[in-house]
Design a protein around this motif. Structure first.
Motif, PDB file in Angstrom:
ATOM      1  N   SER A  71     -18.363  90.701  11.346  1.00  0.00           N
ATOM      2  CA  SER A  71     -18.899  89.377  11.654  1.00  0.00           C
ATOM      3  C   SER A  71     -20.216  89.167  10.923  1.00  0.00           C
ATOM      4  CB  SER A  71     -19.098  89.240  13.167  1.00  0.00           C
ATOM      5  OG  SER A  71     -17.844  89.287  13.829  1.00  0.00           O
ATOM      6  N   LEU A  72     -20.216  88.161  10.046  1.00  0.00           N
ATOM      7  CA  LEU A  72     -21.385  87.826   9.247  1.00  0.00           C
ATOM      8  C   LEU A  72     -21.839  86.413   9.603  1.00  0.00           C
ATOM      9  CD1 LEU A  72     -19.100  89.267   6.980  1.00  0.00           C
ATOM     10  CD2 LEU A  72     -21.382  89.774   6.086  1.00  0.00           C
ATOM     11  N   ILE A  73     -23.052  86.067   9.191  1.00  0.00           N
ATOM     12  CA  ILE A  73     -23.637  84.781   9.572  1.00  0.00           C
ATOM     13  C   ILE A  73     -23.952  83.966   8.328  1.00  0.00           C
ATOM     14  CG2 ILE A  73     -25.522  83.619  10.788  1.00  0.00           C
ATOM     15  CD1 ILE A  73     -25.912  86.218  12.393  1.00  0.00           C
ATOM     16  N   GLY A  74     -23.522  82.710   8.347  1.00  0.00           N
ATOM     17  CA  GLY A  74     -23.910  81.746   7.323  1.00  0.00           C
ATOM     18  C   GLY A  74     -24.599  80.568   7.984  1.00  0.00           C
ATOM     19  N   VAL A  75     -25.764  80.202   7.518  1.00  0.00           N
ATOM     20  CA  VAL A  75     -26.453  79.013   8.024  1.00  0.00           C
ATOM     21  C   VAL A  75     -25.930  77.811   7.246  1.00  0.00           C
ATOM     22  CG1 VAL A  75     -28.664  77.785   8.031  1.00  0.00           C
ATOM     23  CG2 VAL A  75     -28.526  80.115   8.916  1.00  0.00           C
ATOM     24  N   GLU A  76     -25.429  76.806   7.961  1.00  0.00           N
ATOM     25  CA  GLU A  76     -24.796  75.662   7.304  1.00  0.00           C
ATOM     26  C   GLU A  76     -25.752  74.472   7.257  1.00  0.00           C
ATOM     27  OE1 GLU A  76     -20.594  73.222   7.229  1.00  0.00           O
ATOM     28  OE2 GLU A  76     -21.274  74.056   9.132  1.00  0.00           O
ATOM     29  N   GLY A  77     -26.531  74.427   6.184  1.00  0.00           N
ATOM     30  CA  GLY A  77     -27.417  73.295   5.966  1.00  0.00           C
ATOM     31  C   GLY A  77     -28.855  73.709   5.757  1.00  0.00           C
ATOM     32  N   GLY A  78     -29.408  73.315   4.589  1.00  0.00           N
ATOM     33  CA  GLY A  78     -30.796  73.669   4.268  1.00  0.00           C
ATOM     34  C   GLY A  78     -31.809  73.038   5.184  1.00  0.00           C
ATOM     35  N   HIS A  79     -31.401  71.999   5.950  1.00  0.00           N
ATOM     36  CA  HIS A  79     -32.343  71.417   6.912  1.00  0.00           C
ATOM     37  C   HIS A  79     -32.760  72.435   7.969  1.00  0.00           C
ATOM     38  CE1 HIS A  79     -28.303  70.739   8.634  1.00  0.00           C
ATOM     39  NE2 HIS A  79     -28.864  70.710   9.821  1.00  0.00           N
ATOM     40  N   SER A  80     -31.959  73.510   8.122  1.00  0.00           N
ATOM     41  CA  SER A  80     -32.253  74.524   9.138  1.00  0.00           C
ATOM     42  C   SER A  80     -33.513  75.329   8.840  1.00  0.00           C
ATOM     43  CB  SER A  80     -31.066  75.486   9.299  1.00  0.00           C
ATOM     44  OG  SER A  80     -30.009  74.867  10.005  1.00  0.00           O
ATOM     45  N   ILE A  81     -33.963  75.371   7.568  1.00  0.00           N
ATOM     46  CA  ILE A  81     -35.172  76.155   7.270  1.00  0.00           C
ATOM     47  C   ILE A  81     -36.429  75.295   7.294  1.00  0.00           C
ATOM     48  CG2 ILE A  81     -33.873  77.850   5.919  1.00  0.00           C
ATOM     49  CD1 ILE A  81     -35.214  76.630   3.380  1.00  0.00           C
ATOM     50  N   ASP A  82     -36.273  73.967   7.473  1.00  0.00           N
ATOM     51  CA  ASP A  82     -37.427  73.062   7.556  1.00  0.00           C
ATOM     52  C   ASP A  82     -38.370  73.248   6.364  1.00  0.00           C
ATOM     53  OD1 ASP A  82     -38.829  70.988   8.706  1.00  0.00           O
ATOM     54  OD2 ASP A  82     -40.033  72.289  10.014  1.00  0.00           O
ATOM     55  N   SER A  83     -37.761  73.391   5.169  1.00  0.00           N
ATOM     56  CA  SER A  83     -38.510  73.530   3.900  1.00  0.00           C
ATOM     57  C   SER A  83     -39.521  74.670   3.942  1.00  0.00           C
ATOM     58  CB  SER A  83     -39.217  72.204   3.556  1.00  0.00           C
ATOM     59  OG  SER A  83     -38.283  71.163   3.368  1.00  0.00           O
ATOM     60  N   SER A  84     -39.135  75.782   4.577  1.00  0.00           N
ATOM     61  CA  SER A  84     -40.038  76.931   4.709  1.00  0.00           C
ATOM     62  C   SER A  84     -39.356  78.192   4.193  1.00  0.00           C
ATOM     63  CB  SER A  84     -40.430  77.133   6.178  1.00  0.00           C
ATOM     64  OG  SER A  84     -41.047  78.394   6.367  1.00  0.00           O
ATOM     65  N   LEU A  85     -39.955  78.807   3.175  1.00  0.00           N
ATOM     66  CA  LEU A  85     -39.432  80.079   2.687  1.00  0.00           C
ATOM     67  C   LEU A  85     -39.616  81.183   3.717  1.00  0.00           C
ATOM     68  CD1 LEU A  85     -40.563  80.042  -1.065  1.00  0.00           C
ATOM     69  CD2 LEU A  85     -38.340  79.399  -0.093  1.00  0.00           C
ATOM     70  N   GLY A  86     -40.641  81.052   4.554  1.00  0.00           N
ATOM     71  CA  GLY A  86     -40.856  82.022   5.628  1.00  0.00           C
ATOM     72  C   GLY A  86     -39.710  82.009   6.624  1.00  0.00           C
ATOM     73  N   VAL A  87     -39.249  80.811   6.966  1.00  0.00           N
ATOM     74  CA  VAL A  87     -38.095  80.702   7.863  1.00  0.00           C
ATOM     75  C   VAL A  87     -36.853  81.276   7.188  1.00  0.00           C
ATOM     76  CG1 VAL A  87     -36.548  79.093   9.058  1.00  0.00           C
ATOM     77  CG2 VAL A  87     -39.022  78.739   9.152  1.00  0.00           C
ATOM     78  N   LEU A  88     -36.680  80.989   5.902  1.00  0.00           N
ATOM     79  CA  LEU A  88     -35.550  81.545   5.150  1.00  0.00           C
ATOM     80  C   LEU A  88     -35.551  83.070   5.233  1.00  0.00           C
ATOM     81  CD1 LEU A  88     -33.209  80.970   3.040  1.00  0.00           C
ATOM     82  CD2 LEU A  88     -34.946  81.414   1.287  1.00  0.00           C
ATOM     83  N   ARG A  89     -36.714  83.674   5.005  1.00  0.00           N
ATOM     84  CA  ARG A  89     -36.804  85.145   5.059  1.00  0.00           C
ATOM     85  C   ARG A  89     -36.538  85.661   6.481  1.00  0.00           C
ATOM     86  NH1 ARG A  89     -40.820  84.008   0.999  1.00  0.00           N
ATOM     87  NH2 ARG A  89     -42.433  83.606   2.554  1.00  0.00           N
ATOM     88  N   THR A  90     -36.982  84.934   7.475  1.00  0.00           N
ATOM     89  CA  THR A  90     -36.739  85.337   8.872  1.00  0.00           C
ATOM     90  C   THR A  90     -35.243  85.294   9.185  1.00  0.00           C
ATOM     91  OG1 THR A  90     -38.903  84.536   9.580  1.00  0.00           O
ATOM     92  CG2 THR A  90     -37.230  84.785  11.293  1.00  0.00           C
ATOM     93  N   PHE A  91     -34.573  84.251   8.709  1.00  0.00           N
ATOM     94  CA  PHE A  91     -33.127  84.179   8.901  1.00  0.00           C
ATOM     95  C   PHE A  91     -32.438  85.377   8.260  1.00  0.00           C
ATOM     96  CE2 PHE A  91     -32.755  79.238   9.352  1.00  0.00           C
ATOM     97  CZ  PHE A  91     -33.284  79.322  10.636  1.00  0.00           C
ATOM     98  N   TYR A  92     -32.884  85.733   7.059  1.00  0.00           N
ATOM     99  CA  TYR A  92     -32.289  86.894   6.391  1.00  0.00           C
ATOM    100  C   TYR A  92     -32.473  88.146   7.246  1.00  0.00           C
ATOM    101  CZ  TYR A  92     -31.218  90.511   3.008  1.00  0.00           C
ATOM    102  OH  TYR A  92     -30.662  91.610   2.387  1.00  0.00           O
TER     103      TYR A  92
END
Length: 290
Positions: free
Chosen positions: A142-163
């Motif tokens: 089971s892997l996770i895909g975030v569907e939609g760039g709006h989910s990171i709120d234009s933040s690379l920090g949030v992107l890294r946290t999701f990773y």
């Protein structure tokens, strides 16, 4: 027609039907044999959204062994020999600029809890090694895909946290523009272009995903965004659920010139089974998908 001739004809038809059934069963057996050694990896499944929509993410209120009003349950996954599944952590475009990050975190959480709730069926993984081990133990990786760039709120920090929470792909848009990338509705004229494909910040998002090892997913984006991303990305990209524009001229599908670039870049297109994208009609079958 004589009775004798009728019985003879029925006998021939019975033989033909038996032969067809034998061929079908033989093909099915061969397909199942192949999938025992090379299980299906599906690129996109919206079950987590159904868990939110129907049960408010309260897993105590749902039994995935008997759930029968969704496309997915555990028996269907097992019968289809699904060995790997990307679960979509999706929240609506209306959350953009509001509580998208919080709500996406809740969807990531329910995917992790699903693995914990059914440990004999699912195992949450975040690497190729994890997928191989899941195959070995006959569990659904089971892997996770975030569907939609709006989910990171234009933040690379949030992107890294999701990773760090196990997200291994992100779809750059859903059916809405975000400040740094255009979605597929731009190609229909329903949305005005905002970034004319990828903005400069959008390019930095792609390169950061490359650095992390998070797959770039181009389902839902405009054709200009597809081409910009394929030019910028230093790693192969995917379309997690898109079909072929040449076969069905829907703007959610991938045109031939982009498919050729995807091939050159060693990317992957996973076919969307939604009827409207397969045949541009309300009806489609597996032959149309193939």
């Amino acid at each position: 027609m004589s009775t004798k001739y009728t019985w003879a004809l029925l006998g021939i038809l019975t033989l033909v039907v038996c032969e067809l059934v034998t061929v079908v069963n033989s093909n099915r057996d061969e397909a199942l044999r192949i999938m025992e050694n090379a299980p299906v990896i599906d690129g996109h499944n919206d079950l987590p959204w159904q868990l939110l929509d129907k049960f408010n993410n309260q897993l105590s209120k749902v039994n995935l062994l008997t759930l029968n009003d969704t496309h997915t349950n555990i028996p269907k996954l097992q019968e289809g020999r699904v060995g790997g599944q990307f679960w979509a952590a999706y929240v609506p475009c209306a959350t953009h600029g509001k509580d998208a990050v919080k709500r996406t975190l809740e969807q990531i959480d329910v995917i992790h809890r699903m693995c914990e709730h059914y440990p004999d069926v699912f195992v949450c993984v975040d690497s190729a090694e994890g997928i191989a081990e899941a195959f070995r133990t006959k569990k659904v990786a089971s892997l996770i895909g975030v569907e939609g760039g709006h989910s990171i709120d234009s933040s690379l920090g949030v992107l890294r946290t999701f990773y760090n929470l196990g997200v291994r792909y992100m779809t750059l848009t859903h059916s809405c523009n975000v400040p740094w990338v255009d979605n597929w509705l731009v190609d229909t004229g329903s949305d005005p272009p905002k970034s004319n494909g990828l903005s400069e910040f959008g390019k930095s998002v792609i390169l950061e995903m490359n650095r992390l090892g998070m797959i770039v997913d181009l389902a839902h984006v405009s054709v200009k965004t597809m081409k910009d991303t394929l030019e910028v990305s230093q790693a192969p990209v995917i379309f997690s659920h898109s079909s072929a524009f040449k076969l069905c001229n829907h703007a959610r599908n991938v045109p031939d010139d982009v498919l050729r670039i995807v091939k050159e870049k060693k990317g992957l297109v996973m076919v969307n089974f939604y009827n409207d994208y397969v045949t541009c009609k309300s009806v489609a079958n597996l032959s149309d998908v193939a």
